[in-house]
Design a protein around this motif. Structure first.
Motif, PDB file in Angstrom:
ATOM      1  N   ALA A  34      -1.946  -6.026 -15.689  1.00  0.00           N
ATOM      2  CA  ALA A  34      -1.221  -5.380 -14.588  1.00  0.00           C
ATOM      3  C   ALA A  34       0.276  -5.343 -14.855  1.00  0.00           C
ATOM      4  CB  ALA A  34      -1.501  -6.120 -13.281  1.00  0.00           C
ATOM      5  N   ALA A 193      -2.876   2.045 -17.421  1.00  0.00           N
ATOM      6  CA  ALA A 193      -2.740   2.212 -15.968  1.00  0.00           C
ATOM      7  C   ALA A 193      -4.073   2.135 -15.228  1.00  0.00           C
ATOM      8  CB  ALA A 193      -2.037   3.545 -15.678  1.00  0.00           C
ATOM      9  N   TRP A 197      -5.412  -0.891 -12.630  1.00  0.00           N
ATOM     10  CA  TRP A 197      -5.641  -0.609 -11.210  1.00  0.00           C
ATOM     11  C   TRP A 197      -7.063  -0.994 -10.789  1.00  0.00           C
ATOM     12  CZ3 TRP A 197      -2.898   0.219  -7.027  1.00  0.00           C
ATOM     13  CH2 TRP A 197      -3.538   0.711  -5.895  1.00  0.00           C
ATOM     14  N   TRP A 214      -4.537  -6.053  -4.257  1.00  0.00           N
ATOM     15  CA  TRP A 214      -3.135  -5.682  -4.426  1.00  0.00           C
ATOM     16  C   TRP A 214      -2.341  -5.920  -3.141  1.00  0.00           C
ATOM     17  CZ3 TRP A 214      -1.620  -5.461  -9.093  1.00  0.00           C
ATOM     18  CH2 TRP A 214      -2.435  -4.945 -10.103  1.00  0.00           C
TER      19      TRP A 214
END
Length: 308
Positions: A34, A193, A197, A214
């Motif tokens: 991340a 990415a 996620w 998150w």
């Protein structure tokens, strides 16, 4: 070097030294994948508008395959690796290990590009290696197999930096620096990415309140990620390439020597990290080896001898 260039070099070293502070703050909470993904995506928010404004999109697209390979070496792998190493090592020590990049650069240049290594350069590589061994022998911070593995990982990251530099020099040397940096970061973003996620935060098990989503990531961690992406990657890249155009690669490279100073300073100020005598000695030995292996010290001595 003009006072303006020296001042900008100090600011750049402070920013890049701060990257290890932000890595120590963010990586244990959200994980290395991340951190690396947020770093490249955030930097691209600054670089892509500038690239389009400069009209460099077409020439960047024409070299997409080479940029993709260079982006994996220069961004994706080392960003993940340093983020993982930050889980086991203090910011100051990470910044010192990062200073071995020019040492690897000299070695890779000799093995790959067949660049000649003088006896002074060989001595510099050996001296730099002694500096790394000195750091690894410091039981204050490197007292377990996990920490030794983090040291090895950080050194592997600086090796990939060195390989990427020579790859870029050989295959992307005709591209403007802005195109190279944007292309490499874009390649890393494509790889990092989406997996980051989907995987969500990957906190260390030892955290008292590890975030599961998150939304649970603390604000201070988001602040560290933002600083890492915008200041230490996006702004720093722009400053470095502007400095590169003004003072040339040899002088611009000397910013590497200043980064450990700020890395240790920020870690001491904000994370209460200890700065040991062996860390200072290891820094001095690594920097001496770097100067020797890149011909920066021997050239000055040679000039003095000629004058005498």
């Amino acid at each position: 070097m003009k006072p303006r260039d020296m001042a900008e070099m100090l600011v750049l070293a402070a920013l890049w030294g701060g990257s290890f502070l932000f890595l120590r703050m963010a990586s244990p909470v959200v994980g290395p994948l991340a951190v690396a993904a947020f770093r490249v995506v955030g930097a691209l928010l600054l670089l892509w508008p500038l690239l389009l404004w400069q009209g460099q999109l077409r020439q960047m697209a024409n070299r997409a395959p080479m940029l993709f390979f260079s982006g994996i070496l220069s961004c994706a792998l080392p960003f993940i690796g340093f983020s993982q190493a930050a889980r086991g090592l203090p910011a100051g020590l990470l910044s010192i290990l990062n200073a071995t990049t020019p040492l690897w650069g000299a070695l890779v240049g000799w093995l790959w590009a067949r660049e000649r290594l003088s006896p002074t350069a060989v001595a510099g590589l050996l001296v730099g290696l002694c500096g790394v061994v000195l750091l690894a022998a410091d039981r204050t911070h490197v007292d377990s197999g996990l920490a030794h593995g983090a040291v090895a990982l950080a050194l592997g990251c600086t090796l990939t930096y060195a390989i990427a530099i020579h790859h870029t020099k050989r295959y992307l040397g005709t591209l403007p620096p802005l195109s190279v940096s944007t292309g490499c970061l874009s390649a890393a973003a494509l790889v990092l990415a989406l997996p980051a996620w989907l995987a969500g935060p990957q906190p260390m098990a030892a955290l008292p309140s590890p975030p599961a989503t998150w939304a649970e990531v603390p604000h201070i961690t988001w602040g560290a990620l933002l600083g890492l992406a915008v200041l230490c990657t996006g702004v720093a890249y722009l400053m470095f390439y502007r400095l590169l155009a003004r003072v040339g690669p040899t002088r611009a490279m000397t910013v590497t020597f200043l980064i450990p100073v700020f890395g240790m300073l920020w870690g001491w100020l904000f994370l209460d990290e200890e700065v040991t005598w062996s860390m200072l000695a290891g820094t001095a030995v690594i920097l001496l080896g770097t100067l020797l292996s890149n011909g920066l010290l021997s050239t000055r001595l040679f000039v003095k001898e000629r004058i005498a």
